[in-house]
Motif scaffolding. Structure first.
Motif, PDB file in Angstrom:
ATOM      1  N   ARG A  99      55.950   9.151 -45.662  1.00 28.18           N
ATOM      2  CA  ARG A  99      55.648   8.260 -44.962  1.00 28.18           C
ATOM      3  C   ARG A  99      55.397   8.209 -43.598  1.00 28.18           C
ATOM      4  NH1 ARG A  99      60.583   4.625 -45.204  1.00 28.18           N
ATOM      5  NH2 ARG A  99      59.027   2.923 -44.943  1.00 28.18           N
ATOM      6  N   THR A 100      54.641   9.134 -43.195  1.00 30.43           N
ATOM      7  CA  THR A 100      53.797   9.384 -42.051  1.00 30.43           C
ATOM      8  C   THR A 100      52.386   9.767 -42.204  1.00 30.43           C
ATOM      9  OG1 THR A 100      54.308  11.830 -41.896  1.00 30.43           O
ATOM     10  CG2 THR A 100      55.904  10.307 -41.085  1.00 30.43           C
ATOM     11  N   ALA A 101      51.646   9.461 -41.107  1.00 30.93           N
ATOM     12  CA  ALA A 101      50.401   9.726 -41.108  1.00 30.93           C
ATOM     13  C   ALA A 101      49.813  10.244 -39.760  1.00 30.93           C
ATOM     14  CB  ALA A 101      49.431   8.406 -41.322  1.00 30.93           C
ATOM     15  N   VAL A 102      48.709  10.860 -39.476  1.00 27.11           N
ATOM     16  CA  VAL A 102      48.192  11.527 -38.146  1.00 27.11           C
ATOM     17  C   VAL A 102      47.630  10.283 -37.555  1.00 27.11           C
ATOM     18  CG1 VAL A 102      46.351  12.996 -37.247  1.00 27.11           C
ATOM     19  CG2 VAL A 102      47.877  13.680 -39.488  1.00 27.11           C
ATOM     20  N   LEU A 103      47.938  10.490 -36.277  1.00 23.46           N
ATOM     21  CA  LEU A 103      47.055   9.352 -35.333  1.00 23.46           C
ATOM     22  C   LEU A 103      46.433  10.185 -34.264  1.00 23.46           C
ATOM     23  CD1 LEU A 103      46.601   6.598 -33.996  1.00 23.46           C
ATOM     24  CD2 LEU A 103      48.870   6.575 -32.891  1.00 23.46           C
ATOM     25  N   ALA A 104      45.206  10.029 -34.046  1.00 30.56           N
ATOM     26  CA  ALA A 104      44.534  10.710 -33.073  1.00 30.56           C
ATOM     27  C   ALA A 104      43.557   9.813 -32.182  1.00 30.56           C
ATOM     28  CB  ALA A 104      43.656  11.882 -33.731  1.00 30.56           C
ATOM     29  N   GLY A 105      42.977  10.312 -31.199  1.00 30.61           N
ATOM     30  CA  GLY A 105      42.405   9.476 -30.400  1.00 30.61           C
ATOM     31  C   GLY A 105      41.644  10.187 -29.067  1.00 30.61           C
ATOM     32  N   GLN A 106      40.840   9.482 -28.336  1.00 28.36           N
ATOM     33  CA  GLN A 106      40.433   9.895 -27.354  1.00 28.36           C
ATOM     34  C   GLN A 106      40.330   8.793 -26.092  1.00 28.36           C
ATOM     35  OE1 GLN A 106      36.168  10.295 -27.264  1.00 28.36           O
ATOM     36  NE2 GLN A 106      36.310  12.390 -26.120  1.00 28.36           N
ATOM     37  N   VAL A 107      40.783   9.204 -24.705  1.00 28.77           N
ATOM     38  CA  VAL A 107      40.872   8.405 -23.668  1.00 28.77           C
ATOM     39  C   VAL A 107      39.631   8.640 -22.977  1.00 28.77           C
ATOM     40  CG1 VAL A 107      42.078   7.887 -21.540  1.00 28.77           C
ATOM     41  CG2 VAL A 107      43.360   8.751 -23.658  1.00 28.77           C
ATOM     42  N   VAL A 108      39.068   7.572 -22.554  1.00 28.35           N
ATOM     43  CA  VAL A 108      37.675   7.659 -21.931  1.00 28.35           C
ATOM     44  C   VAL A 108      37.803   6.558 -20.847  1.00 28.35           C
ATOM     45  CG1 VAL A 108      36.432   8.302 -23.927  1.00 28.35           C
ATOM     46  CG2 VAL A 108      36.669   5.801 -23.474  1.00 28.35           C
TER      47      VAL A 108
ATOM     48  N   PHE B 156      43.882  13.229 -27.767  1.00 27.90           N
ATOM     49  CA  PHE B 156      45.248  13.555 -27.926  1.00 27.90           C
ATOM     50  C   PHE B 156      45.372  13.468 -29.459  1.00 27.90           C
ATOM     51  CE2 PHE B 156      44.548   8.855 -27.404  1.00 27.90           C
ATOM     52  CZ  PHE B 156      45.051   8.264 -28.658  1.00 27.90           C
ATOM     53  N   LEU B 157      46.560  14.035 -30.038  1.00 32.44           N
ATOM     54  CA  LEU B 157      46.983  14.010 -31.434  1.00 32.44           C
ATOM     55  C   LEU B 157      48.472  13.869 -31.736  1.00 32.44           C
ATOM     56  CD1 LEU B 157      46.008  14.682 -34.251  1.00 32.44           C
ATOM     57  CD2 LEU B 157      46.271  17.119 -33.841  1.00 32.44           C
ATOM     58  N   PHE B 158      48.789  12.930 -32.529  1.00 26.99           N
ATOM     59  CA  PHE B 158      50.340  12.886 -32.836  1.00 26.99           C
ATOM     60  C   PHE B 158      50.221  12.956 -34.493  1.00 26.99           C
ATOM     61  CE2 PHE B 158      50.109   9.721 -29.334  1.00 26.99           C
ATOM     62  CZ  PHE B 158      50.547  10.725 -28.296  1.00 26.99           C
ATOM     63  N   CYS B 159      50.897  14.076 -34.812  1.00 27.09           N
ATOM     64  CA  CYS B 159      50.707  14.437 -36.385  1.00 27.09           C
ATOM     65  C   CYS B 159      51.719  13.800 -37.322  1.00 27.09           C
ATOM     66  CB  CYS B 159      50.871  16.092 -36.596  1.00 27.09           C
ATOM     67  SG  CYS B 159      49.666  16.825 -35.885  1.00 27.09           S
ATOM     68  N   ARG B 160      52.840  13.053 -36.886  1.00 25.66           N
ATOM     69  CA  ARG B 160      53.809  12.532 -37.792  1.00 25.66           C
ATOM     70  C   ARG B 160      54.142  11.094 -37.013  1.00 25.66           C
ATOM     71  NH1 ARG B 160      57.951  17.380 -39.092  1.00 25.66           N
ATOM     72  NH2 ARG B 160      58.185  17.178 -36.792  1.00 25.66           N
ATOM     73  N   VAL B 161      53.368  10.271 -37.451  1.00 20.30           N
ATOM     74  CA  VAL B 161      53.589   8.891 -36.839  1.00 20.30           C
ATOM     75  C   VAL B 161      54.041   8.034 -37.980  1.00 20.30           C
ATOM     76  CG1 VAL B 161      52.631   6.858 -35.760  1.00 20.30           C
ATOM     77  CG2 VAL B 161      52.051   9.286 -34.911  1.00 20.30           C
ATOM     78  N   PRO B 162      55.039   7.204 -37.765  1.00 19.24           N
ATOM     79  CA  PRO B 162      55.705   6.568 -39.166  1.00 19.24           C
ATOM     80  C   PRO B 162      54.656   5.423 -39.612  1.00 19.24           C
ATOM     81  CG  PRO B 162      56.839   5.900 -37.101  1.00 19.24           C
ATOM     82  CD  PRO B 162      55.828   7.046 -36.798  1.00 19.24           C
ATOM     83  N   VAL B 163      54.800   5.274 -41.012  1.00 18.32           N
ATOM     84  CA  VAL B 163      53.795   4.305 -41.530  1.00 18.32           C
ATOM     85  C   VAL B 163      54.737   2.977 -41.474  1.00 18.32           C
ATOM     86  CG1 VAL B 163      52.619   3.475 -43.678  1.00 18.32           C
ATOM     87  CG2 VAL B 163      52.602   5.856 -42.689  1.00 18.32           C
ATOM     88  N   GLY B 164      54.373   1.978 -41.305  1.00 16.53           N
ATOM     89  CA  GLY B 164      54.901   0.724 -41.483  1.00 16.53           C
ATOM     90  C   GLY B 164      55.300  -0.121 -40.138  1.00 16.53           C
ATOM     91  N   PRO B 165      55.868   0.572 -39.357  1.00 15.48           N
ATOM     92  CA  PRO B 165      56.146  -0.104 -38.060  1.00 15.48           C
ATOM     93  C   PRO B 165      55.128  -0.413 -37.167  1.00 15.48           C
ATOM     94  CG  PRO B 165      56.986   2.095 -38.015  1.00 15.48           C
ATOM     95  CD  PRO B 165      56.885   1.702 -39.215  1.00 15.48           C
ATOM     96  N   SER B 166      55.110  -1.328 -36.208  1.00 12.56           N
ATOM     97  CA  SER B 166      54.197  -1.450 -35.344  1.00 12.56           C
ATOM     98  C   SER B 166      54.284  -0.193 -34.272  1.00 12.56           C
ATOM     99  CB  SER B 166      54.278  -2.498 -34.349  1.00 12.56           C
ATOM    100  OG  SER B 166      53.959  -3.639 -35.180  1.00 12.56           O
TER     101      SER B 166
ATOM    102  N   LEU C   4      49.988   1.739 -38.771  1.00  8.76           N
ATOM    103  CA  LEU C   4      49.443   2.824 -39.887  1.00  8.76           C
ATOM    104  C   LEU C   4      50.200   2.312 -41.130  1.00  8.76           C
ATOM    105  CD1 LEU C   4      49.996   6.164 -37.993  1.00  8.76           C
ATOM    106  CD2 LEU C   4      48.236   4.561 -37.891  1.00  8.76           C
ATOM    107  N   GLU C   5      49.144   2.093 -42.077  1.00 12.96           N
ATOM    108  CA  GLU C   5      49.376   1.330 -43.329  1.00 12.96           C
ATOM    109  C   GLU C   5      49.561   2.406 -44.399  1.00 12.96           C
ATOM    110  OE1 GLU C   5      46.489  -1.505 -43.854  1.00 12.96           O
ATOM    111  OE2 GLU C   5      47.372  -2.963 -42.471  1.00 12.96           O
ATOM    112  N   GLU C   6      49.151   3.503 -44.444  1.00 19.47           N
ATOM    113  CA  GLU C   6      48.874   4.370 -45.768  1.00 19.47           C
ATOM    114  C   GLU C   6      49.545   5.650 -45.535  1.00 19.47           C
ATOM    115  OE1 GLU C   6      45.837   6.028 -49.072  1.00 19.47           O
ATOM    116  OE2 GLU C   6      45.341   4.050 -48.080  1.00 19.47           O
ATOM    117  N   ALA C   7      50.493   6.162 -45.929  1.00 22.47           N
ATOM    118  CA  ALA C   7      50.825   7.593 -45.527  1.00 22.47           C
ATOM    119  C   ALA C   7      49.831   8.459 -45.977  1.00 22.47           C
ATOM    120  CB  ALA C   7      52.221   7.798 -46.494  1.00 22.47           C
TER     121      ALA C   7
END
Length: 597
Positions: free
Chosen positions: A483-492, A553-563, A582-585
């Protein structure tokens, strides 16, 4: 060598000295240029035609050589479209004419008396039956003979090589062509297989000669590798060097049979007979086509280099081409030199030299032109072409930049996903690509190694992963949690769009349901004191990361469901908090965070 006279290379300061260029010219241009050398008013001259035996057909492109009574060659010319020639003798006296055609027996005239201010006329009739080298017995020439006439088969092969070399020297001397050349310098790995980097330079001026070496007397005295104040220079032989008495008196010859790249060819190998300390000579092979007797190329390496720098890949290659009007040119050449490095000896720990790589410098004649600018020949180079496909491997990916690493060869795919890299010299290139969507997530594909051959098109299809696949691969080393997913992004930067380095990024969430076990009870009964009861708990959490130069940046285990609230700040600037769910594990998400104030 000086930079305006001849070809050389240096491993310390990459440089070639010399003139490259020559391909092809019409017989009319050749006749004009050669006629200018004869003065009919004051010279003792001989005119004539070369005719085929039997039919009497004029023979263009035959080399006519004027020889004095000492056996010295005092003039030479190629016959024009009508088989005609005109030669001027340096003085009155007795001379003979020799007619040379590659693949045909040479013939010599009876002695001719040339009087001062007079003209003589002599037609030469040559046999029409070609001679071939495909019946040479290689095993019969194990002995290395000092002069070509020292061995029957050696003499036959040398005679055909000599004709081509003489025609190449004559073509350069008359300077009837103009050339556009592409010169290059590149670094290869120690096995001379892969191109690590390459720089190219196209000549702005049309040059008049193909390949000119240092005078043979200096090469014989000082060697083909010479130390100078600004570096170590490596020299290559040209046609005049190979034809010289000085070279033939110091190098023996033997016939060789080809294999691998040279399979089907017949070789005339040469090597020095007198090795002098501190004097680096050359050994190599001239390769000929047995059926036509035409010289294909000359390859050589440097004898007696320092042991730690020796490699069979060091040396050079000079590639020839014969043209319909009898001229011969150098169409391509290169010199390979050692690129030394330093490393400690594993036993003594004393620094020592080793072969870190190979520096190659060379040139390709791209275009041959008449003095009036008419293009006669365009060179053949290698090409890589193909398609870049998207993550499903079914649809073309436009806007991808495909490039050969370490070089300036690149192309951008169109809507059809196709690309084409042209003008490549022979070698193995490392082909890679970029695309904006994949660059956002920091994707760097492994390069594909592709071998390029002159005159051939090499196909290469490139398959791109999806952004999700890239992000999942980035977290492959992190233990997965349900019940986790990957969250990544870029700060510009919100104004310039430039990635922001050193930004603190936080991802915060509340109310994540997880399962825990209450000790002392067994939900299945049985009275096991170590069993527990599964129950749901609400937990809060937070991840933090500092962006690098690319702002990612990269976060590998962000929970699915909560804001999940994502914030970013650097120095006295901060981004507006962004909230996402994050809606889908297992399905990665990517976001861009803008710092605006």
């Amino acid at each position: 060598m000086t930079t305006d006279a001849m070809h050389r290379g240096t491993a310390s300061t990459p440089r070639t000295a010399g003139r490259v260029g020559s391909w092809l010219v019409s017989a009319a241009w050749l006749a004009v240029a050669c006629a200018a050398t004869a003065s009919a008013a004051t010279a003792q001259i001989v005119r004539g035609r070369v005719l085929e035996e039997g039919a009497g057909t004029p023979l263009p492109g035959a080399m006519i050589v004027l020889v004095d009574t000492e056996g010295t060659q005092v003039g030479r010319i190629l016959t024009d479209d009508l088989g005609r020639f005109t030669l001027r003798a340096p003085r009155d006296g007795t001379y003979t004419l020799r007619a040379d055609r590659i693949g045909y027996a040479s013939i010599t005239s009876l002695p001719l008396e040339l009087a001062s201010g007079a003209a003589a006329f002599h037609d030469m009739v040559v046999p029409v039956q070609a001679i071939a080298l495909d019946n040479i017995t290689v095993e019969g020439e194990r002995r290395c003979v000092l002069r070509p006439e020292g061995g029957l088969d050696v003499a036959r092969v040398w005679e055909e090589a000599r004709k081509a070399l003489a025609a190449a020297a004559f073509t350069d001397e008359t300077s009837v062509y103009r050339y556009v050349t592409m010169r290059y310098e590149r670094d290869l790995d120690p096995d001379a297989r892969t191109v690590m980097n390459e720089q190219r330079n196209f000549s702005d001026l049309m040059q008049r000669q193909t390949f000119v070496s240092r005078p043979v007397e200096e090469l014989m005295a000082d060697g083909f590798v010479q130390e100078e104040e600004d570096g170590t220079y490596y020299y290559a032989p040209d046609a005049n060097v190979m034809l010289s008495d000085d070279f033939l008196d110091t190098h023996c010859l033997r016939v060789r049979e080809g294999d691998d790249e040279t399979e089907g060819l017949i070789g005339l190998a040469f090597e020095p007979v007198d090795r002098r300390r501190g004097h680096i000579d050359i050994r190599g092979v001239m390769w000929l086509q047995p059926e036509s007797s035409e010289l294909q190329w000359l390859e050589y390496n440097y004898a007696d280099l320092d042991a730690e720098l020796r490699s069979r890949h060091l040396g050079g290659k000079v590639m020839f081409a014969g043209l319909p009007n009898g001229t011969w040119v150098v169409r391509e050449w290169y010199i390979r030199m050692p690129r030394p490095g330093m490393r400690p000896n594993p036993f003594t720990n004393i620094p020592e030299r080793f072969l870190a790589g190979i520096r190659e410098t060379g040139a390709v004649v791209m275009r041959i032109m008449t003095p009036l600018g008419e293009t006669l020949v365009e060179a053949e180079t290698g090409t890589i072409e193909g398609t870049v496909l998207d993550s499903l491997h079914t649809r073309p990916l436009g806007g991808a930049r495909v490039f050969a690493e370490g070089t300036d060869h690149s192309a951008v795919t169109g809507e059809d996903g196709n690309y084409r890299l042209t003008g490549l010299t022979e070698g193995v290139y490392r082909i890679s690509y970029h695309h904006p969507l994949l660059e956002e997530v920091g994707f760097a594909p492994q390069p594909e190694e592709v071998e390029v051959r002159r005159g051939e098109i090499t196909p290469l299809r490139l398959l791109t992963p999806s952004r999700g696949e890239v992000l999942r691969d980035a977290c492959a080393g992190v233990e997965a949690v349900d019940r986790t997913a990957v969250l990544a992004g870029q700060v510009v930067d919100g104004v310039s769009g430039v990635p922001v380095e050193g930004a603190l990024v936080t991802a915060t969430w509340t109310g994540w349901d997880i399962g825990t076990i209450a000790r002392g009870s067994n939900p299945r009964g049985g009275g096991d004191p170590n069993a527990g009861l599964v129950r749901r708990e609400q937990r809060d959490g937070q991840y933090e990361a500092i962006t690098g130069e690319d702002g990612r940046f990269l976060f590998c285990r962000v929970p699915v469901g909560p804001s999940v609230v994502v914030e970013a700040a650097v120095a006295d600037r901060a981004a507006e908090p962004e909230t996402l769910v994050l809606e889908e594990a297992g399905r990665p998400e990517f976001m861009t965070v803008y710092i605006r104030n």
